[in-house]
Design an enzyme around this catalytic site. Structure first.
Site, PDB file in Angstrom:
ATOM      1  N   PHE A  11       0.847  -1.192   0.000  1.00 14.95           N
ATOM      2  CA  PHE A  11       0.000   0.000   0.000  1.00 14.95           C
ATOM      3  C   PHE A  11       0.885   1.245   0.000  1.00 14.95           C
ATOM      4  CE2 PHE A  11      -3.669   2.474   2.023  1.00 14.95           C
ATOM      5  CZ  PHE A  11      -4.471   2.381   0.893  1.00 14.95           C
ATOM      6  N   LYS A 133       7.642  -6.833 -11.139  1.00 18.10           N
ATOM      7  CA  LYS A 133       8.274  -7.509 -12.281  1.00 18.10           C
ATOM      8  C   LYS A 133       8.910  -8.846 -11.909  1.00 18.10           C
ATOM      9  CE  LYS A 133      10.538  -3.613 -12.673  1.00 18.10           C
ATOM     10  NZ  LYS A 133       9.641  -2.642 -12.040  1.00 18.10           N
ATOM     11  N   GLY A 214      11.171  11.338  -6.254  1.00 13.48           N
ATOM     12  CA  GLY A 214      10.558  10.112  -5.754  1.00 13.48           C
ATOM     13  C   GLY A 214      10.592   8.961  -6.728  1.00 13.48           C
ATOM     14  N   LYS A 232      12.914  -5.577 -16.995  1.00 16.97           N
ATOM     15  CA  LYS A 232      11.838  -5.271 -17.934  1.00 16.97           C
ATOM     16  C   LYS A 232      12.081  -5.947 -19.283  1.00 16.97           C
ATOM     17  CE  LYS A 232      10.573  -0.911 -15.754  1.00 16.97           C
ATOM     18  NZ  LYS A 232      10.675   0.570 -15.772  1.00 16.97           N
ATOM     19  N   GLY A 329       3.578   8.147 -13.802  1.00 20.34           N
ATOM     20  CA  GLY A 329       3.693   8.279 -12.354  1.00 20.34           C
ATOM     21  C   GLY A 329       2.880   7.180 -11.701  1.00 20.34           C
TER      22      GLY A 329
END
Length: 346
Positions: A11, A133, A214, A232, A329
């Site tokens: 979270f 991932k 961030g 990736k 984002g």
């Protein structure tokens, strides 16, 4: 009308953005998709855990986490109607969810503990959506097979290029289109660092800027040394090209050795440094690489600056085509999770 119980394992920025997006889309989901939902579980690494089969008040949960960041001392444990699970696997067993959103931190080397999280959820008949991932590159075929066996879905759109439809594009819209190669810029942090260096900043100051934004961790080596880009690439190769590939098998070079002098020389030549991800079929295998390259204005990668990402695919039926995502984002990552949820239950 179909009702779904949702559990959030993780979270942080993405999980909170997903919760807010689901709230914003609540009426639309009901009127356009005949879907209602409840949050029956939220588990965090640092702010406690809550389970309520009747449905948690998500605004309260968001407020608790925001307060925890301000050192209020309150945790999500106060919202739980049953004893708080001591560990994440117990949370999965007890959260009463139909959909698990697994957004724990990525482990490049093994994919754990997310692999175990997803395995257990699938075994218990939950659809699983993740932005992590690690499980895709370390356990994709096992988890897909387990999902099929249990009649549920395992989706992961947000693992590469956030909410841009990369995996679902080939899964749903491009049947029998075989990828021969791809080339792209897939790591936002390094792309921003290189963009800032081209504007005259030092490497260290550019790294600091991404941390202040961030998008880079306190230890930014996962980005700077090419690990995030490599995982990736491994995910795209494993899923879209059908060749299992681990991040450790990608020929990897990061951006630490790019000096201000090299940046200026590139600009003088009309070229731009990018951390370029490539993969190409060679016989029955795939050769994959992550490395900095100077690209010229003839390349679609040339003007991809800041946190923007691009991937260009070469296929056997469509030739070359590109997907570009500008300035992603947490909200765009959250949208990828929402899209996976809707695709899983449609």
């Amino acid at each position: 009308m179909s009702h779904y119980n949702l559990a959030l394992l993780g979270f942080g920025n993405v999980g909170q953005a997903l919760a807010k997006l689901l709230v914003a889309k609540r009426d639309e989901l009901q009127t356009e998709y005949d879907i209602t939902y409840s949050f029956t579980g939220i588990a965090t690494g640092h702010h406690g855990t809550a389970i309520d089969g009747r449905g948690l008040n998500i605004d309260e949960a968001l407020g608790v986490v925001e307060g925890a960041r301000k050192e209020s001392g309150t945790t999500l444990n106060t919202l739980s109607v049953s004893p708080v699970p001591m560990e994440s696997l117990d949370f999965i067993r007890r959260c009463e969810a139909d959909i698990l959103f697994e957004n724990s931190p990525v482990n490049y080397e093994t994919g754990q503990p997310a692999v175990d999280h997803i395995r257990l959820a699938l075994e218990n008949g939950m659809h699983v959506v993740t932005a992590n991932k690690g499980p895709v590159v370390h356990a994709y075929h096992e988890l897909i097979g387990l999902a099929q066996k249990n009649g549920v879905k395992f989706y992961f759109e947000s693992t590469v290029m956030d909410g841009a439809p990369v995996f679902s594009l080939f899964r749903d819209a491009l049947p029998a289109a075989n990828i021969l190669s791809f080339r792209g810029v897939l790591n936002s942090t390094t792309n921003m660092i290189l963009t800032r260096m081209q504007a005259g900043e030092s490497f260290d100051r550019a790294v600091k800027y991404t941390q202040e934004m961030g998008i880079a961790e306190t230890d930014p080596s996962g980005d700077i040394d090419g690990w995030d880009a490599s995982v990736k690439v491994a995910a795209l190769v494993t899923v879209l090209m059908g060749v299992p590939l681990k991040p450790q098998e990608v020929d990897r070079q990061g951006i630490r050795d790019i000096t201000p002098e090299a940046v200026r020389k590139g600009l003088d030549e009309g070229k731009s440094w990018k951390l370029v991800c490539t993969a190409r079929r060679e016989g029955d295998g795939v050769r994959a690489r992550v490395a900095p390259e100077l690209v010229g204005s003839e390349s679609p990668l040339y003007r991809v600056d800041g946190t923007t990402s691009i991937v260009q695919f070469e296929t056997d039926v469509l030739g070359l085509f590109s997907i570009i995502e500008e300035d992603p984002g947490p909200e765009t990552t959250a949208y990828g999770c929402l899209a996976d949820f809707l695709n899983a239950v449609k």
